[in-house]
Design an enzyme around this catalytic site. Structure first.
Site, PDB file in Angstrom:
ATOM      1  N   TRP A  91       0.853  -1.185   0.000  1.00  0.00           N
ATOM      2  CA  TRP A  91       0.000   0.000   0.000  1.00  0.00           C
ATOM      3  C   TRP A  91       0.892   1.240   0.000  1.00  0.00           C
ATOM      4  O   TRP A  91       1.798   1.365   0.830  1.00  0.00           O
ATOM      5  CB  TRP A  91      -0.890  -0.037   1.233  1.00  0.00           C
ATOM      6  CG  TRP A  91      -1.864   1.075   1.390  1.00  0.00           C
ATOM      7  CD1 TRP A  91      -2.706   1.579   0.441  1.00  0.00           C
ATOM      8  CD2 TRP A  91      -2.135   1.801   2.599  1.00  0.00           C
ATOM      9  NE1 TRP A  91      -3.485   2.579   0.976  1.00  0.00           N
ATOM     10  CE2 TRP A  91      -3.145   2.732   2.296  1.00  0.00           C
ATOM     11  CE3 TRP A  91      -1.622   1.746   3.885  1.00  0.00           C
ATOM     12  CZ2 TRP A  91      -3.659   3.613   3.248  1.00  0.00           C
ATOM     13  CZ3 TRP A  91      -2.125   2.610   4.834  1.00  0.00           C
ATOM     14  CH2 TRP A  91      -3.140   3.536   4.515  1.00  0.00           C
ATOM     15  N   ASP A 173      -0.713  -5.780   8.934  1.00  0.00           N
ATOM     16  CA  ASP A 173      -1.692  -4.781   8.527  1.00  0.00           C
ATOM     17  C   ASP A 173      -2.962  -5.537   8.153  1.00  0.00           C
ATOM     18  O   ASP A 173      -2.969  -6.335   7.210  1.00  0.00           O
ATOM     19  CB  ASP A 173      -1.175  -3.963   7.339  1.00  0.00           C
ATOM     20  CG  ASP A 173      -2.034  -2.737   7.068  1.00  0.00           C
ATOM     21  OD1 ASP A 173      -3.170  -2.679   7.564  1.00  0.00           O
ATOM     22  OD2 ASP A 173      -1.581  -1.842   6.347  1.00  0.00           O
ATOM     23  N   LYS A 209     -13.752  -1.450   5.990  1.00  0.00           N
ATOM     24  CA  LYS A 209     -14.316  -2.312   4.954  1.00  0.00           C
ATOM     25  C   LYS A 209     -15.300  -3.315   5.526  1.00  0.00           C
ATOM     26  O   LYS A 209     -16.410  -3.467   5.009  1.00  0.00           O
ATOM     27  CB  LYS A 209     -13.191  -3.055   4.221  1.00  0.00           C
ATOM     28  CG  LYS A 209     -12.570  -2.294   3.072  1.00  0.00           C
ATOM     29  CD  LYS A 209     -11.670  -1.177   3.525  1.00  0.00           C
ATOM     30  CE  LYS A 209     -10.939  -0.514   2.369  1.00  0.00           C
ATOM     31  NZ  LYS A 209     -10.068   0.589   2.824  1.00  0.00           N
TER      32      LYS A 209
END
Length: 363
Positions: A91, A173, A209
């Site tokens: 990311w 993560d 999410k």
């Protein structure tokens, strides 16, 4: 990336709707939370990630997953002796967060293979084998962002063995727990494997999410520790850092998550939403692959369905990506990464046709 319902529509999960209704009808106040956050939320997030493990740990509510990574790396830059390793493909914001936390030049380990579509696992193992003992190694728990390429269970086992041998500090993560496969326990399995191997994994967890709470910035930093004495010391330093960064976290989103996870009926309903969301992404992957294989029968598109989660590395070269924008108004990153959450039954055929058009040589 953000997941929605129908074409272009955001979806507020029914379990979240009901939790919100109950909260708004309660005598909820708007007082400050403690520096470490809302207690019921922190406990619920621990149960979600750690499962039945009773390992010593501390948990801080954070400003979503980004805030958790920042808090963790700021602490580690000050108090940990080892360097930081990031995946060679990761990311993009990890680089910004690492730099601002105090890691000016993080090292990298190989992740994607030369084809840009699959995992270079042996390269990953080779690079991490050469890493300094005691290194901090950032790992994506599931639904790797931006590639959608995850290690297999067997590969995770080898990574855990290497991490134990090298005394790594693993930092997971974890932005998609439950969202990747639709099964919380399956998605949390790598973290729990590292626990079972005696490691001290940390994790940054986001509820953007899997709860659809994008604007509420709900997250947690989980820190596994060796003893109660170590817990007290780490807890105190994390409080000082959090106090200087943001003082204390916001309450409403954390209350929503706790209200859902602490209620058996809402918890079960939420878990059914995870299946709905992950199945929709998987269905779009299958549809896109089928349309592409029909339009481009001489090309392999198996990677579309072998990858998992919200994003896919399509393998479309940059010139074709630019042609998609200019001639077809189809937008993805220059590296060919597409958000599968933006693909739906109304546009998947047109998307495949546009990709076929830019990849087909002129007569």
């Amino acid at each position: 990336g953000a997941s929605g319902g129908g074409p272009g529509e955001p979806w507020v999960l029914p379990a979240v709707w009901e939790a919100r209704r109950r909260l708004l009808e309660s005598n909820m106040t708007h007082e400050y939370l403690p520096i470490e956050g809302f207690g019921p939320f922190r406990a619920a997030s621990e149960r979600l990630l750690y499962g039945s493990s009773r390992r010593t740990r501390t948990t801080f509510q954070t400003l979503s997953g980004t805030g958790a990574v920042r808090l963790a790396l700021t602490f580690l830059a000050r108090f940990w002796r080892g360097p930081l390793y990031l995946p060679g493909t990761t990311w993009a914001n990890h680089w910004n967060v690492a730099r601002d936390a105090g890691f000016a030049r993080p090292s990298t380990y190989r992740y994607l293979a030369d084809d840009g579509l699959s995992l270079d696992f042996e390269g990953m193992i080779e690079d991490l084998s050469r890493a300094e003992d005691g290194s901090i190694v950032l790992l994506h728990l599931c639904a790797h962002n931006p590639t959608g390429v995850d290690p297999s269970p067997e590969q995770w086992t080898r990574l855990a063995e290497l991490a134990a041998a090298k005394n790594f500090l693993p930092l997971f993560d974890s932005a998609y727990v439950g969202f990747a496969s639709g099964d919380v326990d399956a998605d949390a399995a790598p973290f729990r494997l590292f626990l079972d191997r005696g490691l001290m994994p940390w994790a940054s967890v986001s509820f953007s999410k899997n709860f659809g709470l994008y604007s509420e910035r709900v997250g947690a930093l989980h820190v596994t520790l060796a003893s109660p004495d170590e817990l007290d010391a780490v807890d105190g330093h994390l409080k000082k850092l959090a106090r200087a960064m943001y003082s204390n976290p916001p309450a409403f989103g954390a209350r929503l998550v706790a209200a859902v996870l602490d209620d058996p009926d809402l918890n079960a309903l939420w878990r059914s939403h995870l299946v709905t969301m992950s199945d929709r992404i998987a269905d779009m992957r299958r549809l896109l692959r089928a349309h592409l294989e029909e339009a481009l029968p001489n090309s392999s598109w198996a990677h579309i369905t072998s990858q998992i989660g919200m994003f896919s590395f399509t393998g479309i070269p940059k010139p074709a990506v630019l042609a998609l924008r200019q001639h077809h108004h189809v937008y993805m990153l220059d590296n060919g990464r597409v958000s599968m959450a933006g693909v739906n039954t109304a546009n998947v055929a047109a998307l495949a046709a546009a990709i076929a058009a830019v990849l087909t040589p002129p007569p």
